[in-house]
Motif scaffolding. Structure first.
Motif, mmCIF file in Angstrom:
data_model
loop_
_atom_site.group_PDB
_atom_site.id
_atom_site.type_symbol
_atom_site.label_atom_id
_atom_site.label_comp_id
_atom_site.label_asym_id
_atom_site.label_seq_id
_atom_site.Cartn_x
_atom_site.Cartn_y
_atom_site.Cartn_z
ATOM 1 N N TYR A 1 69.862 10.327 62.712
ATOM 2 C CA TYR A 1 68.584 11.046 62.640
ATOM 3 C C TYR A 1 68.411 11.639 61.243
ATOM 4 C CZ TYR A 1 65.264 14.872 63.756
ATOM 5 O OH TYR A 1 64.215 15.758 63.778
ATOM 6 N N THR A 2 69.000 12.780 61.008
ATOM 7 C CA THR A 2 68.973 13.355 59.669
ATOM 8 C C THR A 2 70.325 13.069 59.028
ATOM 9 O OG1 THR A 2 69.657 15.484 60.636
ATOM 10 C CG2 THR A 2 67.326 15.169 60.191
ATOM 11 N N MET A 3 70.310 12.362 57.918
ATOM 12 C CA MET A 3 71.562 11.976 57.280
ATOM 13 C C MET A 3 71.449 12.159 55.783
ATOM 14 S SD MET A 3 73.734 8.427 57.731
ATOM 15 C CE MET A 3 74.307 8.816 59.380
ATOM 16 N N SER A 4 72.478 12.730 55.216
ATOM 17 C CA SER A 4 72.509 12.914 53.773
ATOM 18 C C SER A 4 73.919 12.662 53.271
ATOM 19 C CB SER A 4 72.083 14.341 53.406
ATOM 20 O OG SER A 4 73.009 15.282 53.914
ATOM 21 N N VAL A 5 74.035 12.452 51.989
ATOM 22 C CA VAL A 5 75.341 12.356 51.346
ATOM 23 C C VAL A 5 75.353 13.378 50.212
ATOM 24 C CG1 VAL A 5 75.695 9.940 51.929
ATOM 25 C CG2 VAL A 5 74.580 10.522 49.777
ATOM 26 N N PRO A 6 76.512 13.811 49.777
ATOM 27 C CA PRO A 6 76.544 14.781 48.685
ATOM 28 C C PRO A 6 76.054 14.170 47.376
ATOM 29 C CG PRO A 6 78.763 14.075 49.255
ATOM 30 C CD PRO A 6 77.855 13.514 50.298
ATOM 31 N N VAL A 7 75.366 14.975 46.612
ATOM 32 C CA VAL A 7 74.787 14.519 45.354
ATOM 33 C C VAL A 7 75.053 15.580 44.287
ATOM 34 C CG1 VAL A 7 72.539 15.561 45.827
ATOM 35 C CG2 VAL A 7 72.664 13.600 44.285
ATOM 36 N N LEU A 8 75.050 15.181 43.039
ATOM 37 C CA LEU A 8 75.206 16.098 41.916
ATOM 38 C C LEU A 8 73.818 16.468 41.395
ATOM 39 C CD1 LEU A 8 77.068 17.437 39.699
ATOM 40 C CD2 LEU A 8 76.743 15.325 38.392
ATOM 41 N N TYR A 9 73.417 17.718 41.629
ATOM 42 C CA TYR A 9 72.168 18.222 41.061
ATOM 43 C C TYR A 9 72.453 18.752 39.660
ATOM 44 C CZ TYR A 9 70.301 18.147 45.842
ATOM 45 O OH TYR A 9 69.890 17.755 47.086
ATOM 46 N N VAL A 10 71.557 18.459 38.731
ATOM 47 C CA VAL A 10 71.760 18.808 37.320
ATOM 48 C C VAL A 10 70.566 19.578 36.778
ATOM 49 C CG1 VAL A 10 71.966 17.840 34.988
ATOM 50 C CG2 VAL A 10 73.271 16.830 36.871
ATOM 51 N N ASN A 11 70.846 20.692 36.118
ATOM 52 C CA ASN A 11 69.835 21.409 35.363
ATOM 53 C C ASN A 11 69.821 20.816 33.955
ATOM 54 O OD1 ASN A 11 68.631 23.310 33.527
ATOM 55 N ND2 ASN A 11 68.857 24.925 35.066
ATOM 56 N N ALA A 12 68.829 19.962 33.686
ATOM 57 C CA ALA A 12 68.796 19.242 32.416
ATOM 58 C C ALA A 12 68.657 20.185 31.223
ATOM 59 C CB ALA A 12 67.650 18.231 32.427
ATOM 60 N N ASP A 13 67.973 21.302 31.410
ATOM 61 C CA ASP A 13 67.794 22.242 30.314
ATOM 62 C C ASP A 13 69.123 22.859 29.882
ATOM 63 O OD1 ASP A 13 65.216 21.604 30.999
ATOM 64 O OD2 ASP A 13 64.501 23.652 31.174
ATOM 65 N N LEU A 14 69.949 23.256 30.873
ATOM 66 C CA LEU A 14 71.252 23.825 30.546
ATOM 67 C C LEU A 14 72.172 22.772 29.937
ATOM 68 C CD1 LEU A 14 71.949 26.219 33.569
ATOM 69 C CD2 LEU A 14 71.116 26.785 31.280
ATOM 70 N N PHE A 15 72.020 21.519 30.372
ATOM 71 C CA PHE A 15 72.815 20.436 29.782
ATOM 72 C C PHE A 15 72.492 20.314 28.289
ATOM 73 C CE2 PHE A 15 75.191 17.104 32.290
ATOM 74 C CZ PHE A 15 75.562 17.963 33.302
ATOM 75 N N LYS A 16 71.220 20.272 27.986
ATOM 76 C CA LYS A 16 70.808 20.101 26.592
ATOM 77 C C LYS A 16 71.265 21.286 25.743
ATOM 78 C CE LYS A 16 66.758 17.363 27.901
ATOM 79 N NZ LYS A 16 65.272 17.367 28.037
ATOM 80 N N LYS A 17 71.166 22.487 26.305
ATOM 81 C CA LYS A 17 71.586 23.689 25.577
ATOM 82 C C LYS A 17 73.068 23.641 25.236
ATOM 83 C CE LYS A 17 71.475 28.747 25.929
ATOM 84 N NZ LYS A 17 71.101 29.905 26.791
ATOM 85 N N ALA A 18 73.861 22.986 26.116
ATOM 86 C CA ALA A 18 75.304 22.880 25.903
ATOM 87 C C ALA A 18 75.686 21.636 25.108
ATOM 88 C CB ALA A 18 76.024 22.879 27.251
ATOM 89 N N GLY A 19 74.694 20.898 24.630
ATOM 90 C CA GLY A 19 74.978 19.702 23.853
ATOM 91 C C GLY A 19 75.348 18.502 24.697
ATOM 92 N N LEU A 20 74.976 18.519 25.984
ATOM 93 C CA LEU A 20 75.277 17.428 26.904
ATOM 94 C C LEU A 20 74.035 16.580 27.139
ATOM 95 C CD1 LEU A 20 77.201 19.646 29.480
ATOM 96 C CD2 LEU A 20 78.257 18.005 27.890
ATOM 97 N N ASP A 21 74.238 15.344 27.539
ATOM 98 C CA ASP A 21 73.129 14.414 27.799
ATOM 99 C C ASP A 21 72.848 14.385 29.304
ATOM 100 O OD1 ASP A 21 71.280 12.426 28.018
ATOM 101 O OD2 ASP A 21 72.486 10.872 27.030
#
Length: 435
Positions: free
Chosen positions: A153-173
């Protein structure tokens, strides 16, 4: 993957679906066997003020428009109280006709409650026709003793959520999210060095589900239960997997906070990465709008080993006591797991669509996925999703609570010794499941 979908677009997609004729065909058998019938539906989503509650009401309304001879009497109950409520109602002689039961509780429900295997209710041909569009890997994953007891019925799998703004601030892509736990730690420490929190793995979630615990352990080659049914959560691969989660906290890459606090921090833009269920996608989309760019990545594995995430969510089980109510229950379940049903579930609540054909179909989720790519990493994992591993016996859910409360939480967030703590928890669980 960038966030584009508006609330209006989601509602437009759903509205289009609600105008369609049922793909599963025709009117229900209830009208042909004695007039209208009312069936009871126990659901932990129903009645809640969140997207789960709203989506469940949409599903019920849509079904009753197409099946006026079957009335749904819904009842809400907290997730943690589902089994207790079902036992109480069964003992009183009035179990619900259909119940939404979390996958982590399904094994115990099947051994301690009078469930009617959903596969046995319709004729074999009708069953085969209905499940033909659902991934065979999913249907195989939810089998018990070679039979499907509860419809996915309701099914999900774990996923990696990313804050792109914080990634860029840390020099990450942000276009290249980390693929391993080791890389997650490295990225998290860079984010933390720039003033935000790094990552949070929701392994000790408040719902007492162990789906993320299983996903982490399985991705390191371990298992909670061996192929012979023995408890193996204290074996070296499992110990090393939870040791890695503990190391994230000790290193400062991961804050030692509750699930709710971590989710709130991510929604507020103060946490760089959140590893949890895809079910949170829609609410996180809304939270991120106007604050930061939300992206997603696949569940991180361990270096040199394939990621093996399992699923969370719930199945639809039947406890109806007579044939007329069972047939009406099947009509309801058939609708909820139809093209229309999964379209509402995905676009409104955020769970994964279990029928891949509707993803690119303009009558269903085509417009949704044309504008929203955030579920794509998780959709790709559905074909290889690891089966949920259940402890044996009638106290399986109690065993899960022991695992989560007496092993996972102390190890990951309070610095408990992984080997000793898992050994002690495993001994308690062995005693439980052998009774």
């Amino acid at each position: 993957m960038k966030l584009h979908l508006s609330t209006g677009a989601r509602l437009t997609a759903v509205a289009g679906v609600l105008g369609l004729t049922a793909a599963c065909g025709g009117t229900s058998g209830a009208a042909e066997t004695g007039g209208p019938v009312t069936i009871s539906f126990l659901s932990y989503n129903y009645g809640t003020p969140d997207l789960g509650g709203q989506g469940t009401q949409q599903l019920i309304d849509a079904f009753q428009r197409e099946h006026p001879d079957i009335r749904i009497k819904p009842q809400g109950v907290a997730t943690k109280d589902v089994l207790t409520k079902l036992r109480t109602d069964t003992a009183a002689g009035s179990p619900p006709d259909v119940a939404q039961i979390g996958w982590s509780k399904m094994a115990e429900a099947a051994t301690s409650l009078p469930l009617v295997p959903v596969q046995d209710i319709p004729p074999a041909g009708a069953w085969s026709s209905h499940v033909a569009g659902i991934s065979p890997a999913i249907m195989k994953a939810v089998e018990r003793d070679g039979k499907v007891w509860a419809m996915p019925y309701t099914m999900s799998v774990p996923v990696l959520y990313v804050n792109a703004d914080l990634f860029k601030k840390a020099g990450l892509d942000p276009a290249k999210p980390p693929e391993t736990v080791e890389d997650v730690k490295s990225a998290a420490l860079k984010i933390k060095a720039k003033g935000a929190e790094g990552v949070y793995f929701d392994v000790a979630n408040a719902g007492k589900s162990d789906f993320l615990t299983q996903s982490v352990i399985a991705s390191n080659g371990g298992a909670l239960v061996g192929s012979d049914g023995s408890v193996t959560l204290d074996q070296p691969d499992a110990v090393r997997a939870l040791s890695a989660m503990s190391d994230l906290t000790k290193s400062g890459a991961q804050p030692s906070v509750s699930t709710d606090d971590a989710t709130a921090a991510f929604a507020a833009g103060r946490l760089g990465m959140l590893v949890t269920s895809t079910a949170l996608l829609t609410s996180l989309e809304k939270a991120a709008a106007g604050k930061f760019e939300l992206r997603t990545g696949a569940f991180p594995g361990f270096a040199g080993k394939p990621a093996r995430p399992t699923y969370s969510g719930a199945g639809l089980a039947v406890l109806a006591k007579d044939e007329r109510h069972r047939q009406a229950a099947w009509e309801f379940i058939r609708f909820l797991s139809s093209e229309q049903g999964y379209t509402i579930i995905t676009s409104t609540i955020g769970y994964l669509p279990l029928r891949r054909s509707i993803v690119g179909d303009d009558r269903y989720l085509g417009p949704y996925f044309a504008k929203n790519q955030l579920l794509k990493p998780s959709l790709e994992k559905l074909e290889t999703v690891a089966p949920y591993s259940s402890f044996p016996g009638k106290r399986a859910n109690e065993a899960v609570i022991v695992l989560q409360d007496q092993a996972v939480e102390p190890i990951v967030f309070r610095g408990a010794d992984p080997a000793r703590t898992l050994s002690a928890a495993a001994d308690k669980i062995r005693a439980l499941v052998q009774r």
